[in-house]
Design a protein around this motif. Structure first.
Motif: not given
Length: 191
Positions: A152-154, A75-78, A69-72, A170-173
């Motif tokens: 992979g999926s965000v 941004l509260k996103g993974t 898991n790549i955790e941000y 958009a940043y994670l894309k």
């Protein structure tokens, strides 16, 4: 008494010299740092890629050693990364990877797929951009067609509201696209 009421009324007319003007629309200002990438490499896994320095890589809770898991956190996103070896099952891996974005069609306004080809790194796949209030805003898969299959999926830790998460999505894309461009398979290693 009538004079007093008249003076108060007259004073209120002249005391407010500024006209009432509507306020301009406010825009949410979200500033994300410019991406700085470094190579993520686990000696036990048959792939490597570059990740953004603001993200941390954690093992997946699914228990598979090469799932990460790549955790941000800010941004509260993974970005959830899964790896599977290809063992005469490429068709079923492709079918599963292509079905996953379609599970979001109920909430999605649009799902756009882009073919990805990188002959230099021997990586081929698809990038799916999902628009609307879907649970996942982007998904991808990569393979070398013979030995390796990476997906992979965000996902965000908040209820999907496309307008609210649009800047972070958009940043994670962009990070996903960079990750796809930098995936390299380790020669002679298969999970």
């Amino acid at each position: 008494m009538k004079k007093l009421i008249f003076l108060i009324f007259l004073g209120s007319l002249f005391s407010c010299g500024d006209e009432v003007q509507p306020k301009p629309n406010a825009y949410l200002s979200l500033d994300y740092p410019d991406a700085e990438y470094s190579t993520y490499l686990d000696e036990n896994c048959p792939y490597s890629f570059e990740k953004n320095s603001i993200a941390t890589v954690a093992p997946s809770r699914a228990g598979n050693e090469c799932w990460v898991n790549i955790e941000y956190r800010d941004l509260k996103g993974t970005i959830f990364i899964t790896y599977q070896p290809v063992r005469n099952n490429l068709d079923s891996l492709l079918t599963d990877a292509q079905k996953l974005p379609l599970q979001h069609t109920i909430k999605a306004d649009a799902i756009e797929g882009s073919v990805y080809t990188n002959d230099f790194h021997n990586t081929y796949g698809m990038f799916y951009q999902v628009e609307g209030n879907a649970a996942s805003q982007a998904q991808f898969y990569l393979t070398d067609s013979t030995r390796h299959f990476l997906t992979g999926s965000v996902y965000f830790e908040v209820q999907p509201n496309f307008d609210s998460i649009l800047p972070a999505a958009a940043y994670l894309k962009e990070d996903i696209k960079h990750l796809m461009e930098t995936v390299e398979w380790k020669d002679g290693m298969q999970d």
